[in-house]
Motif scaffolding. Structure first.
Motif: not given
Length: 104
Positions: A1-15
């Protein structure tokens, strides 16, 4: 299963979530995790999404557990959206319904 997690531009939270996932032994053992850079800005070091490949229901459960742990460290829930690519088995669909993840 392939997932993509997007943070709506919140690069800090994503990192931070990416680091959280990489440091979680169970997630790291059951999934392939990478960051994908922004294609639009052309900036080096800009990240847009976390890409995950999970090969088992246990791996998906581990993601749910990691998400819950990550949320407990935050004052606000990050603006994440998780997109599932491809066809899902009945078992995968059932597991997704039971997890408290921000699926789109």
């Amino acid at each position: 299963m392939e997932l993509t997690i997007n943070a709506a531009g919140d690069e800090q939270a994503l990192t931070e979530f990416y680091s959280w996932l990489r440091d979680d032994v169970d997630v790291a053992r059951s999934a392939t995790i990478s960051l994908a850079g922004s294609r639009d800005t052309g900036e080096m070091g800009a990240f847009e999404v976390i890409c995950m490949s999970i090969g088992s229901l246990t791996g998906l459960a581990n993601l749910g557990i990691a998400w819950g742990g990550f949320l407990r460290t935050r004052e606000e829930t990050p603006p994440f959206t998780i997109t599932v690519e491809g066809e899902l088995t009945a078992e995968q669909r059932a597991m997704l319904r039971n997890l408290d993840l921000p699926f789109s």
